[in-house]
Write an enzyme that holds these catalytic residues in place. Structure first.
Site, PDB file in Angstrom:
ATOM      1  N   GLN A  36       0.831  -1.212   0.000  1.00  0.00           N
ATOM      2  CA  GLN A  36       0.000   0.000   0.000  1.00  0.00           C
ATOM      3  C   GLN A  36       0.864   1.260   0.000  1.00  0.00           C
ATOM      4  OE1 GLN A  36      -1.917   1.616   3.727  1.00  0.00           O
ATOM      5  NE2 GLN A  36      -3.726   0.788   2.746  1.00  0.00           N
ATOM      6  N   GLY A  37       0.734   2.074  -1.049  1.00  0.00           N
ATOM      7  CA  GLY A  37       1.520   3.317  -1.143  1.00  0.00           C
ATOM      8  C   GLY A  37       0.647   4.527  -0.890  1.00  0.00           C
ATOM      9  N   SER A  66       0.928   6.583   2.618  1.00  0.00           N
ATOM     10  CA  SER A  66       1.605   7.571   3.469  1.00  0.00           C
ATOM     11  C   SER A  66       2.845   8.152   2.794  1.00  0.00           C
ATOM     12  CB  SER A  66       2.041   6.920   4.785  1.00  0.00           C
ATOM     13  OG  SER A  66       0.951   6.311   5.419  1.00  0.00           O
ATOM     14  N   SER A 102       4.578  -1.127   4.134  1.00  0.00           N
ATOM     15  CA  SER A 102       4.770  -2.474   4.675  1.00  0.00           C
ATOM     16  C   SER A 102       4.975  -3.471   3.541  1.00  0.00           C
ATOM     17  CB  SER A 102       3.538  -2.909   5.471  1.00  0.00           C
ATOM     18  OG  SER A 102       3.275  -2.004   6.510  1.00  0.00           O
ATOM     19  N   GLU A 148      -9.347  -1.804   5.493  1.00  0.00           N
ATOM     20  CA  GLU A 148      -8.183  -1.903   6.385  1.00  0.00           C
ATOM     21  C   GLU A 148      -8.609  -1.776   7.842  1.00  0.00           C
ATOM     22  OE1 GLU A 148      -4.976   0.827   5.570  1.00  0.00           O
ATOM     23  OE2 GLU A 148      -3.711  -0.072   7.120  1.00  0.00           O
ATOM     24  N   GLU A 166      -5.001   9.201  18.345  1.00  0.00           N
ATOM     25  CA  GLU A 166      -5.554  10.570  18.432  1.00  0.00           C
ATOM     26  C   GLU A 166      -6.614  10.786  17.350  1.00  0.00           C
ATOM     27  OE1 GLU A 166      -2.269   9.880  18.529  1.00  0.00           O
ATOM     28  OE2 GLU A 166      -1.983  10.304  20.657  1.00  0.00           O
TER      29      GLU A 166
HETATM   30  C1  FAD Z   1       3.224  -0.914  11.494  1.00  0.00           C
HETATM   31  C2  FAD Z   1       2.832   0.149  10.514  1.00  0.00           C
HETATM   32  C3  FAD Z   1       2.598  -0.207   9.197  1.00  0.00           C
HETATM   33  C4  FAD Z   1       2.252   0.777   8.251  1.00  0.00           C
HETATM   34  N1  FAD Z   1       2.087   0.373   6.947  1.00  0.00           N
HETATM   35  C5  FAD Z   1       1.753   1.295   6.028  1.00  0.00           C
HETATM   36  C6  FAD Z   1       1.618   0.910   4.642  1.00  0.00           C
HETATM   37  O1  FAD Z   1       1.780  -0.260   4.269  1.00  0.00           O
HETATM   38  N2  FAD Z   1       1.327   1.875   3.734  1.00  0.00           N
HETATM   39  C7  FAD Z   1       1.125   3.167   4.086  1.00  0.00           C
HETATM   40  O2  FAD Z   1       0.813   3.962   3.223  1.00  0.00           O
HETATM   41  N3  FAD Z   1       1.289   3.582   5.387  1.00  0.00           N
HETATM   42  C8  FAD Z   1       1.599   2.661   6.341  1.00  0.00           C
HETATM   43  N4  FAD Z   1       1.771   3.065   7.658  1.00  0.00           N
HETATM   44  C9  FAD Z   1       1.723   4.488   7.981  1.00  0.00           C
HETATM   45  C10 FAD Z   1       0.523   4.943   8.812  1.00  0.00           C
HETATM   46  O3  FAD Z   1      -0.644   4.979   8.031  1.00  0.00           O
HETATM   47  C11 FAD Z   1       0.891   6.332   9.372  1.00  0.00           C
HETATM   48  O4  FAD Z   1       2.005   6.176  10.216  1.00  0.00           O
HETATM   49  C12 FAD Z   1      -0.264   6.951  10.152  1.00  0.00           C
HETATM   50  O5  FAD Z   1      -1.324   7.281   9.300  1.00  0.00           O
HETATM   51  C13 FAD Z   1       0.211   8.205  10.924  1.00  0.00           C
HETATM   52  O6  FAD Z   1       0.815   9.103  10.065  1.00  0.00           O
HETATM   53  P1  FAD Z   1       2.272   9.727  10.390  1.00  0.00           P
HETATM   54  O7  FAD Z   1       3.193   8.599  10.745  1.00  0.00           O
HETATM   55  O8  FAD Z   1       2.651  10.589   9.235  1.00  0.00           O
HETATM   56  O9  FAD Z   1       2.097  10.585  11.693  1.00  0.00           O
HETATM   57  P2  FAD Z   1       1.514  12.077  11.770  1.00  0.00           P
HETATM   58  O10 FAD Z   1       0.253  12.166  10.987  1.00  0.00           O
HETATM   59  O11 FAD Z   1       2.605  13.042  11.419  1.00  0.00           O
HETATM   60  O12 FAD Z   1       1.159  12.212  13.291  1.00  0.00           O
HETATM   61  C14 FAD Z   1       2.135  12.533  14.290  1.00  0.00           C
HETATM   62  C15 FAD Z   1       1.421  12.673  15.625  1.00  0.00           C
HETATM   63  O13 FAD Z   1       0.474  13.765  15.557  1.00  0.00           O
HETATM   64  C16 FAD Z   1      -0.818  13.305  15.905  1.00  0.00           C
HETATM   65  N5  FAD Z   1      -1.838  13.999  15.105  1.00  0.00           N
HETATM   66  C17 FAD Z   1      -1.798  14.219  13.768  1.00  0.00           C
HETATM   67  N6  FAD Z   1      -2.925  14.846  13.354  1.00  0.00           N
HETATM   68  C18 FAD Z   1      -3.693  15.042  14.465  1.00  0.00           C
HETATM   69  C19 FAD Z   1      -4.971  15.636  14.697  1.00  0.00           C
HETATM   70  N7  FAD Z   1      -5.706  16.154  13.699  1.00  0.00           N
HETATM   71  N8  FAD Z   1      -5.450  15.653  15.971  1.00  0.00           N
HETATM   72  C20 FAD Z   1      -4.736  15.107  16.999  1.00  0.00           C
HETATM   73  N9  FAD Z   1      -3.500  14.540  16.826  1.00  0.00           N
HETATM   74  C21 FAD Z   1      -2.993  14.493  15.588  1.00  0.00           C
HETATM   75  C22 FAD Z   1      -0.814  11.837  15.581  1.00  0.00           C
HETATM   76  O14 FAD Z   1      -1.790  11.120  16.323  1.00  0.00           O
HETATM   77  C23 FAD Z   1       0.605  11.435  15.978  1.00  0.00           C
HETATM   78  O15 FAD Z   1       0.685  11.195  17.351  1.00  0.00           O
HETATM   79  C24 FAD Z   1       2.127   2.120   8.639  1.00  0.00           C
HETATM   80  C25 FAD Z   1       2.373   2.483   9.971  1.00  0.00           C
HETATM   81  C26 FAD Z   1       2.723   1.513  10.902  1.00  0.00           C
HETATM   82  C27 FAD Z   1       2.990   1.928  12.314  1.00  0.00           C
END
Ligand code: FAD
Length: 396
Positions: free
Chosen positions: A132-133, A135, A167, A250, A380
């Site tokens: 999945q592409g 993020s 992933s 998902e 969150e």
């Molecule tokens: C094990 C694992 C597998 C994954 N696999 C995939 C994958 O295959 N493909 C893919 O595309 N992605 C994947 N992801 C990514 C995942 O979807 C993102 O990590 C997730 O959506 C959070 O985005 P971010 O890491 O950019 O954090 P951010 O969005 O930058 O968030 C950082 C912090 O700010 C908080 N925050 C952000 N916005 C708000 C708001 N509006 N209100 C309150 N708090 C807020 C968040 O809760 C977090 O604590 C994976 C993640 C994990 C952990």
């Protein structure tokens, strides 16, 4: 809520269980399957692909898919029983899970006849593994902020940009990708959904290694990658709607699984581990903490069953799914915390010892305990959804 299974459902459970008992190779079993959704190395990945092919040949892959696309069209209850039995048998998560659970159902809903014919059979058979592409470094919770660009070049798009946390990309044959096709449009209306062959020139996969040494996810870079227009899913600039279908599938599985089994095993461990001249279980604090986990897991179980009852009555899965995702993933963290306190420094030993024969399991649990509080929408974000859409609280 009806707690009884029908004779047909009992028979179905028996059929799945017997087949797994007769066919699942013991060396493929994993202690906590959902803690290791991506194989830790290529040989393990290849053995799991062979396992998926064996399951597929016996008709056990994608059982809830419609019959016309290679599934069995089973009921929701049968899918739940099947999942419980796979988990009980400690069967590994299939390497094709992203295709089976997300890309495939999305294509069933949005794909052209040609796309369905070409991709769906190979998803089930394990011939094509998908990732999945979605993020990006600047777009996670705020997914609509994605910047990977696809420019119309006649019969194809040219893609440039970067994805992250992808992933299983190191093993994948295909990626379902969100790209920006109209930078001038409002954010949600300028996005398209593409299917991209991972062997296309211009794609580079760079591993991101986890604390336990596993390579679960990756960065994926796109430099002038040509993607045929035939690989567009849904209308151009309408990819957000297609992506919501994928995310709905998902989140159905969000929050992690197997809490009950982990808690039961921790109870046994507490009775085994020596502490202060007795066992850890002699401590009322340990027993109280343990009891609270049992209560939490029971609450989760009945909340899940209530949700299931709603779906069986034909009601659509609503924002209440966020409650399960939030509570399940946060309970996973509480289990990890308790494990760390119970085992103390022993948690650092990533191998079996006489006192903790399943040591690696607990090490992995502690270092990967937080993943479900982030993946598929952070805690969150789930709280925001619950506040606004379940409780009806004002946004500001
Ligand atoms: C094990 C694992 C597998 C994954 N696999 C995939 C994958 O295959 N493909 C893919 O595309 N992605 C994947 N992801 C990514 C995942 O979807 C993102 O990590 C997730 O959506 C959070 O985005 P971010 O890491 O950019 O954090 P951010 O969005 O930058 O968030 C950082 C912090 O700010 C908080 N925050 C952000 N916005 C708000 C708001 N509006 N209100 C309150 N708090 C807020 C968040 O809760 C977090 O604590 C994976 C993640 C994990 C952990």
């Amino acid at each position: 809520m009806d707690f009884q299974y029908t004779p047909e459902q009992d028979a179905f459970r028996h059929e799945v269980r017997s087949w797994l008992e007769a066919n699942l190779p013991p060396d493929l079993c994993v202690d906590d399957p959902t803690d290791e959704r991506v194989a830790p190395d290529r040989p393990t990945f290849e053995r799991r692909v062979a396992w998926q092919k064996q399951m597929h040949a016996a008709g056990w892959v994608g059982i809830s898919w419609p019959v016309e696309y290679g599934g069995r069209g089973v009921t929701l209850m049968e899918q739940v029983i099947y999942d419980e039995e796979c988990f009980r048998a400690r069967a590994p998560v299939l390497p094709g899970y992203s295709g089976i659970n997300m890309a495939g159902p999305t294509l069933v809903e949005w794909g052209t006849d040609e796309q369905k014919r070409r991709y769906l059979p190979r998803i089930l058979s394990g011939d094509d593994i998908w990732c999945q592409g979605f993020s990006e470094p600047g777009a996670g919770s705020d997914l609509a902020g994605l910047a990977t660009r696809a420019v119309d070049a006649g019969d194809h798009f040219v893609v440039n940009g970067q994805k992250v946390w992808t992933s299983g990309a190191q093993f994948a044959d295909w990626i379902y990708l969100l790209v920006r096709t109209d930078p001038a449009a409002p954010r949600h209306r300028g996005i398209s959904y593409l299917l991209v062959d991972m062997k296309t020139p211009g794609i580079t996969v760079r591993p991101l290694v986890l604390m336990n040494g596993h390579q679960h996810f990756n960065e994926v870079f796109f430099v002038d990658v040509a993607v045929p227009k035939a690989n567009l899913v849904g209308p151009v600039n309408q990819g957000w709607k297609v992506a919501m279908t994928t995310l709905m599938y998902e989140r159905k599985g969000g929050g992690g699984r197997g809490h009950d089994a982990q808690i039961a095993r921790l109870g046994a461990l507490a009775r085994q581990i020596t502490a202060n001249g007795g066992t850890a279980w002699d401590s009322p604090i340990v027993r109280q903490r343990y009891a609270q986990l049992v209560i939490d897991a029971t609450v989760l179980k009945y909340t899940r069953l209530r949700n299931l009852t709603r779906q069986l009555r034909g009601e659509l899965p609503g924002p209440e799914g966020s409650i399960l995702k939030l509570f399940g993933s946060e309970l996973g963290v509480r289990i990890s915390d308790f494990t760390g306190e119970l085992l103390g420094p022993r948690i650092l030993v990533n191998q079996a010892t006489p006192e903790v024969p399943d040591g690696p399991r607990w090490y992995n649990r502690v270092v990967s305990g937080r993943q479900y509080t982030i993946a598929g929408g952070t805690s969150e974000i789930q709280r925001n959804i619950i506040a606004e859409r379940v409780l009806g609280l004002p946004k500001d």
